[in-house]
Design an enzyme around this catalytic site. Structure first.
Site, PDB file in Angstrom:
ATOM      1  N   GLN A  48     -49.859  37.054  34.938  1.00 56.95           N
ATOM      2  CA  GLN A  48     -51.019  37.897  34.687  1.00 56.95           C
ATOM      3  C   GLN A  48     -50.652  38.871  33.587  1.00 56.95           C
ATOM      4  O   GLN A  48     -49.646  39.560  33.679  1.00 56.95           O
ATOM      5  CB  GLN A  48     -51.413  38.667  35.959  1.00 56.95           C
ATOM      6  CG  GLN A  48     -52.632  39.547  35.813  1.00 56.95           C
ATOM      7  CD  GLN A  48     -53.931  38.758  35.867  1.00 56.95           C
ATOM      8  OE1 GLN A  48     -54.029  37.778  36.597  1.00 56.95           O
ATOM      9  NE2 GLN A  48     -54.923  39.182  35.091  1.00 56.95           N
ATOM     10  N   ILE A  57     -49.339  31.233  36.963  1.00 55.62           N
ATOM     11  CA  ILE A  57     -47.924  31.570  36.723  1.00 55.62           C
ATOM     12  C   ILE A  57     -47.740  32.979  36.179  1.00 55.62           C
ATOM     13  O   ILE A  57     -46.605  33.431  35.974  1.00 55.62           O
ATOM     14  CB  ILE A  57     -47.285  30.572  35.734  1.00 55.62           C
ATOM     15  CG1 ILE A  57     -48.068  30.514  34.420  1.00 55.62           C
ATOM     16  CG2 ILE A  57     -47.160  29.202  36.369  1.00 55.62           C
ATOM     17  CD1 ILE A  57     -47.413  29.672  33.346  1.00 55.62           C
ATOM     18  N   ASP A  67     -47.068  43.700  17.842  1.00 53.76           N
ATOM     19  CA  ASP A  67     -46.731  43.918  19.255  1.00 53.76           C
ATOM     20  C   ASP A  67     -45.435  43.201  19.619  1.00 53.76           C
ATOM     21  O   ASP A  67     -45.355  42.508  20.631  1.00 53.76           O
ATOM     22  CB  ASP A  67     -47.881  43.444  20.150  1.00 53.76           C
ATOM     23  CG  ASP A  67     -47.851  44.101  21.536  1.00 53.76           C
ATOM     24  OD1 ASP A  67     -47.226  45.168  21.676  1.00 53.76           O
ATOM     25  OD2 ASP A  67     -48.469  43.552  22.466  1.00 53.76           O
ATOM     26  N   GLY A  84     -55.367  38.414  30.509  1.00 49.83           N
ATOM     27  CA  GLY A  84     -55.910  37.807  31.715  1.00 49.83           C
ATOM     28  C   GLY A  84     -54.874  36.983  32.448  1.00 49.83           C
ATOM     29  O   GLY A  84     -53.668  37.179  32.278  1.00 49.83           O
TER      30      GLY A  84
END
Length: 436
Positions: free
Chosen positions: A138, A136, A256, A142
């Site tokens: 990338q 579903i 992040d 990964g």
């Protein structure tokens, strides 16, 4: 769980004061957000911007004694009722992205919740040997696959890249599982377990079905988000980060915060994900004020002071959140390479327009320029300006950001109701005139 005394110290003192600096007051930004655009222009705010998004000067609003505190609300703290949204609407069967069922491995005798170690056989079963039909997404870590446990929980299986598996990915893997295993909140993705076997490194987390915030702002996933939904999302994110900063035993800096790391449920509740860059915050009991570490994050969201000094604090997350607020109201990405130079750095461009009293020009063109939207836009940009202050001591805490956003949502809803009433009254008067 943090002791009540320690929570109180963090809540009152901004929990990371450095000798010789002035911490943001508990009433940070409250009086500013009630001011008009003209008043904002009269404040001594300089607009000396650089392409890195560093701002030359920023103001520190006066203390407000009657500021309503929402910081002790249970919405900030560890949620005992973890969201079940990922279960809703899940499909049984074996269609594309349907996933296969495995046992309820998130509850195992003798195992702590969230510290479950899956076997490779179980992972192969759930993903049908990592079938492309179950893939579903990338990401930097990964590939991501969708699966479903026998108890109905839908999960996302994150598999680290093998071809580029290096030390930094191993560090990110450890950081993510250590962080996720310690947190539980409605607005954070739920952790189910992990696998580390040879060169295979896999993390299993809650599946959140409605894509990322960035996909919605780009309109590649669903229709245009109205401003009400965007404000709700900002509040959800602020609650999640406040929880990380204040309401766990050893506070965490996410490092992040960005729109592509914010997942949306089918009811448009936000969940913060991806803890690969997360770090423990400095320990206030030891007198530490920052963590010295190499710079990590995403271009366009990075705290300029952190970039310059390598000193990481919770206020670095606040800066990223300020960029996110600008992103929410403009719809633009933080860096827009295809735009002309003066509009390329979105936060710089939007803040300059706001200071010049022309805030309405930065509103996402897909949103209507109503009275309610205009009012909320002004106040959100004002909060963003404070979050984007070049020096961390001039930025509000995440707790304060959440409180201000609650006020903005309240005012927005009141203005929306008033506008609807005025529109209804006008329509009624016209109908009466026509009948006469």
């Amino acid at each position: 769980m943090t002791s009540p005394n320690r929570q109180r110290r963090r809540s009152i003192s901004d929990h990371r004061s450095t000798p010789g600096r002035v911490p943001p007051s508990p009433g940070y930004a409250s009086s500013k957000l009630n001011s008009s655009t003209d008043s904002a222009r009269r404040n001594p705010v300089a607009a000396a911007w650089s392409l890195t998004g560093m701002f030359a000067l920023c103001f520190s609003p006066p203390v407000s004694d009657n500021s309503k505190s929402l910081g002790d609300s249970e919405e900030f703290k560890s949620s005992s009722s973890v969201s079940n949204i990922s279960r809703a609407g899940s499909q049984r069967g074996r269609g594309p992205n349907g996933g296969m069922s495995i046992g309820s491995y998130n509850v195992i005798q003798g195992k702590e919740p969230g510290i479950v170690k899956f076997t490779m056989e179980e992972i192969y079963q759930v993903t049908r040997n990592f079938s492309p039909s179950f893939k579903i997404g990338q990401g930097g870590f990964g590939a991501v696959y969708k699966a479903k446990l026998l108890d109905g929980n839908v999960v996302a299986v994150k598999r680290a890249k093998k071809s580029v598996y290096e030390k930094h990915l191993g560090v990110e893997f450890q950081s993510e599982i250590q962080t996720l295993s310690r947190v539980e909140h409605l607005n954070l993705v739920k952790f189910y377990g992990y696998l580390e076997q040879g060169d295979e490194k896999i993390i299993v987390v809650e599946y959140v079905p409605n894509g990322t915030l960035r996909e919605h702002l780009d309109c590649t996933h669903g229709s245009v988000l109205d401003l009400a939904a965007r404000i709700d999302i900002a509040i959800d994110v602020s609650h999640a980060i406040t929880y990380l900063h204040m309401y766990i035993d050893h506070p965490i800096i996410h490092r992040d915060i960005k729109s592509s790391n914010i997942l949306l449920t089918e009811h448009f509740r936000a969940k913060v994900a991806d803890f690969g860059f997360a770090r423990h915050a400095p320990d206030s009991d030891s007198g530490m004020t920052h963590v010295s570490t190499q710079v990590k994050g995403t271009a366009g969201y990075l705290d300029p002071e952190y970039l310059k000094t390598y000193q990481l604090t919770e206020k670095s997350d606040v800066y990223s959140f300020g960029v996110l607020l600008v992103e929410l109201v403009t719809g633009r990405r933080p860096i827009e390479p295809k735009f002309e130079l003066r509009e390329r750095i979105t936060a710089k461009w939007a803040m300059k327009r706001f200071i010049e009293g022309d805030a309405i020009t930065v509103l996402d063109p897909r949103l209507d320029q109503t009275a309610a939207n205009t009012l909320a836009l002004q106040k959100i940009l004002e909060l963003a300006l404070q979050c984007l202050a070049p020096r961390r001591q001039n930025r509000p805490t995440m707790k304060r950001c959440a409180e201000v956003l609650w006020t903005i949502r309240k005012d927005f809803r009141e203005e929306l109701s008033a506008s609807n009433f005025r529109s209804f009254s006008t329509t009624s008067q016209r109908s009466s005139s026509l009948r006469e």
